[in-house]
Structures are given as C-alpha cells and as structure tokens.
Design an enzyme around this catalytic site. Structure first.
Site, PDB file in Angstrom:
ATOM      1  N   HIS A  40       1.517  -1.159  -0.039  1.00 40.14           N
ATOM      2  CA  HIS A  40       0.231  -0.114   0.149  1.00 40.14           C
ATOM      3  C   HIS A  40       0.741   1.935   0.071  1.00 40.14           C
ATOM      4  O   HIS A  40       1.808   1.551   0.443  1.00 40.14           O
ATOM      5  CB  HIS A  40      -0.950   0.162   1.017  1.00 40.14           C
ATOM      6  CG  HIS A  40       0.001   0.311   2.534  1.00 40.14           C
ATOM      7  ND1 HIS A  40       0.142   1.703   2.748  1.00 40.14           N
ATOM      8  CD2 HIS A  40       0.353   0.195   3.265  1.00 40.14           C
ATOM      9  CE1 HIS A  40       0.138   2.293   3.539  1.00 40.14           C
ATOM     10  NE2 HIS A  40       0.765   0.910   4.445  1.00 40.14           N
ATOM     11  N   CYS A  41       0.628   2.246  -0.113  1.00 43.90           N
ATOM     12  CA  CYS A  41       0.849   3.941  -0.265  1.00 43.90           C
ATOM     13  C   CYS A  41      -0.012   5.016   0.325  1.00 43.90           C
ATOM     14  O   CYS A  41      -1.188   4.042   1.193  1.00 43.90           O
ATOM     15  CB  CYS A  41       1.311   4.430  -1.861  1.00 43.90           C
ATOM     16  SG  CYS A  41       0.367   4.144  -3.372  1.00 43.90           S
ATOM     17  N   ALA A  42      -0.586   6.125  -0.450  1.00 44.87           N
ATOM     18  CA  ALA A  42      -1.349   6.567  -0.372  1.00 44.87           C
ATOM     19  C   ALA A  42      -2.977   6.249  -0.391  1.00 44.87           C
ATOM     20  O   ALA A  42      -3.758   5.728   0.101  1.00 44.87           O
ATOM     21  CB  ALA A  42      -1.354   8.249  -0.102  1.00 44.87           C
ATOM     22  N   THR A  58       1.727   1.209  -5.128  1.00 43.17           N
ATOM     23  CA  THR A  58       1.835   0.493  -5.359  1.00 43.17           C
ATOM     24  C   THR A  58       1.104  -0.138  -6.672  1.00 43.17           C
ATOM     25  O   THR A  58       1.351  -1.883  -6.588  1.00 43.17           O
ATOM     26  CB  THR A  58       0.374   0.287  -4.363  1.00 43.17           C
ATOM     27  OG1 THR A  58       0.012   0.582  -3.112  1.00 43.17           O
ATOM     28  CG2 THR A  58      -0.494  -0.867  -4.255  1.00 43.17           C
TER      29      THR A  58
END
Length: 250
Positions: free
Chosen positions: A131-133, A139
């Site tokens: 995951h990222c933001a 991602t």
C-alpha cells in the site's frame, strides 16, 4: 474501518488461475484514519502476515499500523518519495496519461532500495499487502512489477490497475480528511523543498494508458521486471522464493 481500494490482483489479472495463486498478494490504500480491529480482522481473514508501506516518512504516522503490529503482523517500511527534484520536474510537465506512465518509470528507478525491500517482503511466508497513500501509483507500479515477474499478460495488469478508479472518490475523501490543509481541494502538493505544486490531472485518475506505458517502458528499457528487479538489488534467491510462493506451476 476496512481498508479502501483493497483487492487481490489475482482475481482480475488471472481469473483462470493459470499464473498466480490467489490469496498471496494484496493491494490497498493506506488505512483511514488508522488500522483498527476491523482492519486487523480483514488482514487476518486473508492470512496477511506482512504489510509493506511504500509511503515516504513525511506521510506516515506511528498510529497507522499500531493495531496490526500489536496483533503480530509485520509492517515493513519501503519508502518511495514521489517529490524528489527530478520527479518534481516531471510533475510540472505532466499532461497526459502517457506522461504519468513515464513518471512511474522514474519513480521506480529513483527508489531501488524501496523496490528491493518490497519484493523481499513479498517473498515472505503468508500473504503480503502492498500500500501507499491511495494504493494507485507506488502500489500500482510495484504490483505491476510482481505480476510481470509471474508472466501475467500486460492487458490484465493494466485492467487491475485501472480498477482503482472506482475507489478514487472514497480515497480522496480519506486523504482530504487526513491532510485537510494540503489536500482539501485535491489540487495542491509540496515538493521536498516545501514549494507548492499543482497536481496534474492524470495523477488524480487511474488511466489504463499510464500503466500500459509503464510496462512498455520497463520492457524496452530494462527487459521487463525479471531484468529490472535485480538492478534494484533484488537477489536471485528472492525472485525464486517469490515465484515459488506465488506462481502456479505450468
């Protein structure tokens, strides 16, 4: 709260079950507002034992995954900074979806240590969550590299990436709530020197062309994920371990 933009890429990228085992690799946005009991239950249901956080340290908060870590789920930091000087200049000139795809290439090339750490984590026992933001850009490119490593066709990888478009309203609402000052109108972001930048329109979307261009550039410039990942420092043993864990034998 359950994770937003959460899915198993195998469902869409390999529905026939010929290349990638389901239940091995997951992707999502960051937890909004932080992982809680519902989030931990979601991870446990999917046997996710490792979470890979691709966000830069300026985007994270110790509380984000505290509940998961307390439950024994490993959280691996693999920070990718999307606002370095070279990337900032690309953001300033980004107009098209193809530009976004080129930006993804530079993003991957600019963070070899993070790419290597993410792949190392993906090879661990049990399922892994990337995951990222938003669960879209960083991602998306890491997920694409792992799927390409398993010989998933490019059009299937693109389709999985583009599916994030369905979750963007919910993602932006979560980001605006968390970063109310910077993102409340979804049009401003700052670079590493604190200079304010306008967010290009393609970065607020999940255009299929962007991922198509990314995969094409990785193939033409580096020979595909199998050749690119070792240049990031991913060991041959790690590539073999991930394939053994995730690939369905021919």
């Amino acid at each position: 709260m359950s994770l937003v933009n959460f899915r198993d890429p195998a469902v869409l990228s390999d529905p026939e079950g010929r290349r990638i085992r389901p239940g091995v690799l997951y992707r999502s946005a960051q937890p909004f507002p932080a992982a809680d009991e519902a989030t931990v239950a979601q991870l446990r249901t999917c046997d996710i034992r490792t979470v890979v956080d691709l966000r830069d340290t300026r985007e994270t908060d110790p509380a984000d995954w505290a509940a998961a870590e307390a439950a024994g789920i490993a959280v691996i930091a693999a920070p990718v900074n999307p606002a370095t000087d070279g990337l900032t200049e690309r953001l300033r000139t980004m107009v098209t979806a193809a530009d976004l795809g080129d930006y993804y290439v530079l993003l991957a090339e600019s963070a070899p240590a993070a790419v290597a750490a993410a792949v190392e984590a993906a090879a661990r026992p049990g399922a892994v969550l990337l995951h990222c933001a938003a669960g879209k850009d960083r991602t998306g490119l890491l997920t694409a590299l792992l799927l390409d490593l398993l010989d998933v066709p490019a059009d299937r990888i693109v389709a999985d990436y583009a599916r994030t478009a369905e979750a963007l309203p919910q993602i932006f609402a979560g980001l605006a709530e968390r970063h109310r000052t910077a993102l409340n109108d979804r049009t401003r972001v700052t670079d590493s020197q604190g200079r304010e930048l306008s967010i290009p329109a393609p970065l607020l979307q999940a255009p299929a062309e962007a991922m198509s261009v990314f995969l094409d550039r990785v193939r033409t410039r580096h020979g595909g994920a199998a050749a690119f990942l070792p240049t990031c420092g991913v060991r041959a043993e790690t590539l073999g371990a991930f394939r053994a864990k995730a690939a369905i034998p021919a």
